[in-house]
Design an enzyme around this catalytic site. Structure first.
Site, short mmCIF file in Angstrom:
data_model
loop_
_atom_site.label_atom_id
_atom_site.label_comp_id
_atom_site.label_asym_id
_atom_site.label_seq_id
_atom_site.Cartn_x
_atom_site.Cartn_y
_atom_site.Cartn_z
N ARG A 1 -34.30 -25.15 3.04
CA ARG A 1 -33.79 -24.91 4.40
C ARG A 1 -34.85 -24.23 5.26
NH1 ARG A 1 -28.47 -24.27 6.61
NH2 ARG A 1 -28.44 -22.86 8.41
N GLN B 1 -56.98 -25.71 -16.83
CA GLN B 1 -56.11 -26.00 -17.97
C GLN B 1 -55.79 -24.75 -18.77
OE1 GLN B 1 -54.66 -29.02 -18.81
NE2 GLN B 1 -55.45 -29.74 -16.84
N ARG B 2 -56.62 -23.71 -18.63
CA ARG B 2 -56.34 -22.41 -19.25
C ARG B 2 -54.97 -21.88 -18.85
NH1 ARG B 2 -56.93 -17.57 -16.40
NH2 ARG B 2 -56.99 -15.68 -17.68
N LEU B 3 -54.51 -22.24 -17.64
CA LEU B 3 -53.23 -21.73 -17.16
C LEU B 3 -52.06 -22.18 -18.02
CD1 LEU B 3 -53.68 -22.15 -13.29
CD2 LEU B 3 -54.14 -20.14 -14.71
N HIS C 1 -46.36 -23.58 -12.50
CA HIS C 1 -46.16 -22.80 -11.28
C HIS C 1 -47.22 -23.15 -10.24
CE1 HIS C 1 -45.72 -19.51 -8.45
NE2 HIS C 1 -46.90 -19.02 -8.78
N GLN D 1 -45.81 -17.68 -17.62
CA GLN D 1 -45.51 -17.10 -16.32
C GLN D 1 -44.88 -15.72 -16.44
OE1 GLN D 1 -46.24 -18.38 -13.37
NE2 GLN D 1 -44.96 -17.24 -11.94
N HIS E 1 -56.25 -9.91 -9.86
CA HIS E 1 -56.33 -11.33 -10.23
C HIS E 1 -56.63 -12.19 -9.00
CE1 HIS E 1 -52.07 -11.45 -8.87
NE2 HIS E 1 -52.31 -12.72 -8.65
#
Length: 474
Positions: free
Chosen positions: A230, A53-55, A78, A60, A145
């Protein structure tokens, strides 16, 4: 799909193919890029943790929203998008080639988890934290990271006692590291194509880009004519490698070109870079007091670090944070480092290019007028490429003629179109003045540096007089 799967893998019921597709067993999320996303129970166990949840608190695109106001999306959505596309990719391969490739439920769940967790160790402010801040406060720092994501996955499993197969977690971590410098060697018995889905170190075509390119374009109000759907529909595995139809060559080129355009117009926008330089300076000033860099090897503390560190600095009454606080206040009031000018490094000089420093600019100042100091100047050396530096990324991609063919081959770009670029990398040097009254002096020194280095001024135009006179009325 089940007809192509090996169903003898010993896994708990929630790993089942039905539960991964049947909405009755999944959490339903509506995404503004991909529409309906269904999250399986095991993945939900990771999502419903404070570490994941930190994200939500990691934008972004860092401070890009200060220039493109719509760019407020976070690494949370993301990561959900990459999770969904990773699942779509492996499930399509399973549908078309599952029996041939030996894809099973275990593989599908593993790839989905890798997509979900690939950014769980990301630092604040996009890539600024690891590429610009850490090298200034830790000499010889090789932190990434991706490696922290791997460490964070282990921590989450232990901390929340998530019931997941240890071999699955090992493969998830290997998939996260697949395109990094820390990628582990793989044995010939492994299904190597699975490791190219989330982070493709082989040629750069992966579902991470399939998500962030259209998501960033949408958030910034830019057009995106790259159709990742595609490629998802037409990819085929030959000799343990994901290959693409020859007719999709230009679609792939559009992906790389759109990414490069995002770098030039969004990620390295002059104002965005100015704010990034200021945030880096603020974090460096605050580091000794707040010990921001102290947790980079400890997941139990690192997960508490996110973009809100700016608010912590901004609202602190501490005298030790005075300089950092003033820099953030300047950003709020739009009193930014002043962009002086930029130039593209000449194509024939790229191979021998040495990064330009503030010292280079200061040493190029001619006598007379104000005397510049290194701390007055900020320099950005921006590299923009198609993911493989000066090389054409499409040279490392294998194509096939049709689904009845077992032959894979590369395509020289001159066989497709003479309108495609012959150079695949730009290096752009941007120079900023930290004080508005020094724009004139720094601009002149920057021009002198170009003349001394290349014999000509390579910048497109001189710094506007309005900028040079910025402080004359202040």
């Amino acid at each position: 799909m089940g007809a192509y799967c090996n169903v003898d893998v010993s896994l708990p019921p929630f790993y089942g193919v039905a539960s991964s597709q049947d909405p009755r067993f999944c959490k339903h999320v509506h995404d503004n890029v991909h529409g309906n996303i269904y999250i399986d129970p095991l993945s939900l166990n990771f999502i419903d943790t404070e570490q994941f949840q930190r994200l939500r608190e990691l934008k972004q695109l860092g401070f890009t929203n200060m220039v493109y106001p719509g760019a407020m999306h976070s690494r949370f959505e993301h990561s959900l998008g990459v999770y969904w596309l990773a699942g779509q990719c492996v499930e399509k391969l399973n549908t078309y080639q599952g029996l041939e490739l030996g894809i099973d439920r275990f593989d599908i769940q593993t790839v989905k988890l890798a997509g979900l967790l690939h950014d769980v160790g990301h630092g604040p402010f996009s890539h600024l934290f690891e590429r610009q801040f850490l090298p200034q406060v830790i000499s010889g720092c090789d932190w990434s990271h991706e490696q922290m994501s791997v460490d964070m996955v282990d921590y989450m499993v232990d901390e929340h006692r998530i019931d997941v197969d240890s071999q699955m977690i090992k493969r998830v971590k290997d998939m996260i590291l697949a395109s990094s410098d820390f990628a582990p060697p793989r044995s010939s018995s492994e299904k190597s194509f699975l490791y190219d889905i989330v982070a493709n170190g082989r040629n750069g075509i992966d579902v991470d880009k399939f998500d962030y390119i259209p998501r960033d374009c949408r958030a910034c109000g830019l057009g995106c004519n790259f159709e990742f759907q595609r490629l998802l529909e037409s990819m085929w595995v030959l000799d343990d490698e994901i290959c693409f139809r020859a007719k999709d060559y230009l679609t792939i080129h559009k992906m790389f070109a759109t990414r490069a355009d995002l770098y030039r117009t969004v990620y390295t926008h002059p104002k965005v870079k100015a704010m990034e330089l200021m945030i880096v300076d603020a974090l460096v000033h605050a580091n000794s007091y707040l010990e921001i860099s102290s947790s980079i090897h400890d997941p139990s503390q690192y997960w508490k670090l996110d973009d809100t560190i700016v608010k912590t600095i901004e609202t602190s009454p501490s005298q030790e944070l005075k300089e950092a606080r003033e820099l953030i206040l300047r950003i709020r009031r739009r009193n930014l480092y002043q962009f002086c000018n930029e130039y593209p490094v000449p194509k024939d000089m790229l191979d021998n290019f040495k990064k330009v420093t503030a010292q280079d600019i200061v040493c190029s100042q001619k006598n007379g007028g104000v005397t510049l100091k290194e701390e007055d100047v900020a320099v950005c050396n921006v590299s923009i490429d198609l993911t493989r530096g000066k090389h054409n990324p499409l040279e490392s991609i294998h194509f096939f003629k049709d689904y009845e063919s077992n032959e894979k081959f590369t395509i020289p770009d001159d066989r497709v179109s003479h309108l495609l670029p012959t150079s695949y990398q730009d290096m752009i040097v941007k120079v900023y003045s930290k004080k508005p009254e020094l724009v004139q002096a720094i601009s002149e020194a920057f021009e002198n540096f170009q003349l001394k280095t290349y014999g000509i001024k390579t910048q497109v135009h001189s710094t506007p007089q309005k900028k040079r006179r910025y402080n004359s009325t202040v």
